[in-house]
Design an enzyme around this catalytic site. Structure first.
Site, PDB file in Angstrom:
ATOM      1  N   SER A  35       0.829  -1.187   0.000  1.00 54.97           N
ATOM      2  CA  SER A  35       0.000   0.000   0.000  1.00 54.97           C
ATOM      3  C   SER A  35       0.880   1.260   0.000  1.00 54.97           C
ATOM      4  CB  SER A  35      -0.973  -0.038   1.181  1.00 54.97           C
ATOM      5  OG  SER A  35      -1.954   0.952   1.056  1.00 54.97           O
ATOM      6  N   GLU A 127      -9.680  -4.153  -5.965  1.00 64.49           N
ATOM      7  CA  GLU A 127      -9.217  -3.039  -5.143  1.00 64.49           C
ATOM      8  C   GLU A 127      -9.261  -1.701  -5.857  1.00 64.49           C
ATOM      9  OE1 GLU A 127      -4.900  -2.198  -4.356  1.00 64.49           O
ATOM     10  OE2 GLU A 127      -4.825  -4.373  -4.541  1.00 64.49           O
ATOM     11  N   HIS A 157      -7.960  -4.412  -1.660  1.00 63.31           N
ATOM     12  CA  HIS A 157      -6.686  -3.715  -1.480  1.00 63.31           C
ATOM     13  C   HIS A 157      -5.847  -4.368  -0.395  1.00 63.31           C
ATOM     14  CE1 HIS A 157      -3.706  -0.611  -1.265  1.00 63.31           C
ATOM     15  NE2 HIS A 157      -4.001  -0.378   0.003  1.00 63.31           N
TER      16      HIS A 157
END
Length: 184
Positions: A35, A127, A157
């Protein structure tokens, strides 16, 4: 930590840690992150390339590579993912401070992606960051950068963060392991 220490503080910290490891004799360093950490790993890999100090490789798991993005799957995949498009806008503001989201050091998708070390990139097809990760992979490959890319079907995600809950995350773990073993 942002917002107390906004961009580029985190990037500078990653670069300092990398250089300290090199100074201690570690040579085959792979940068990895998920991320926002994937953003940092990508941005650090780019900065190190510019300095002639490229890591051995980078592993980018659901990397947030375009902090300026506001549409596309950030909106269309919102019903399937756990974050909201507005969250990414808020998080980008906290991280960037007064910096522009178009700065390639903050949004690696906007950088020159040539001459990078091998990359392993994974993204979930459900995502919010799907289209920007695909664009990053496509742009990197277009420069000749070696990219191993895996789209995890119907995953949200940063799916690997849920490895304890989803047996299917083992597939990504195994692919990352195989990528690292191929490096030699």
């Amino acid at each position: 930590l942002a917002p107390e220490h906004p961009f580029p503080a985190a990037l500078e910290d990653v670069l300092a840690a990398y250089r300290e490891l090199r100074a201690r004799g570690h040579q085959d360093i792979v940068l990895a992150g998920d991320s926002a950490g994937g953003n940092l790993a990508a941005a650090a890999t780019l900065a190190l390339r510019e300095a002639g100090e490229s890591p051995r490789a980078a592993v980018l798991l659901s990397p947030w590579v375009d902090l300026a993005a506001r549409g596309g799957t950030l909106v269309s995949n919102a019903p399937f993912d756990y974050a909201e498009p507005e969250d990414f806008v808020k998080w980008a503001g906290c991280y960037l401070g007064d910096a522009s989201p178009d700065d390639p050091r903050a949004s690696p998708l906007r950088a020159d992606l040539s001459k990078l070390p091998p990359l392993f990139v994974v993204v979930g097809t459900a995502e919010l960051l799907l289209d920007q990760v695909r664009a990053f992979v496509e742009a990197a490959r277009a420069t000749g950068t070696s990219v191993e890319f895996f789209e995890d079907p119907d995953m949200i995600h940063n799916g690997l963060a849920f490895a304890g809950m989803f047996e299917r995350c083992r597939v990504v773990e195994q692919r990352v392991g195989a990528f690292l073993r191929k490096l030699g």
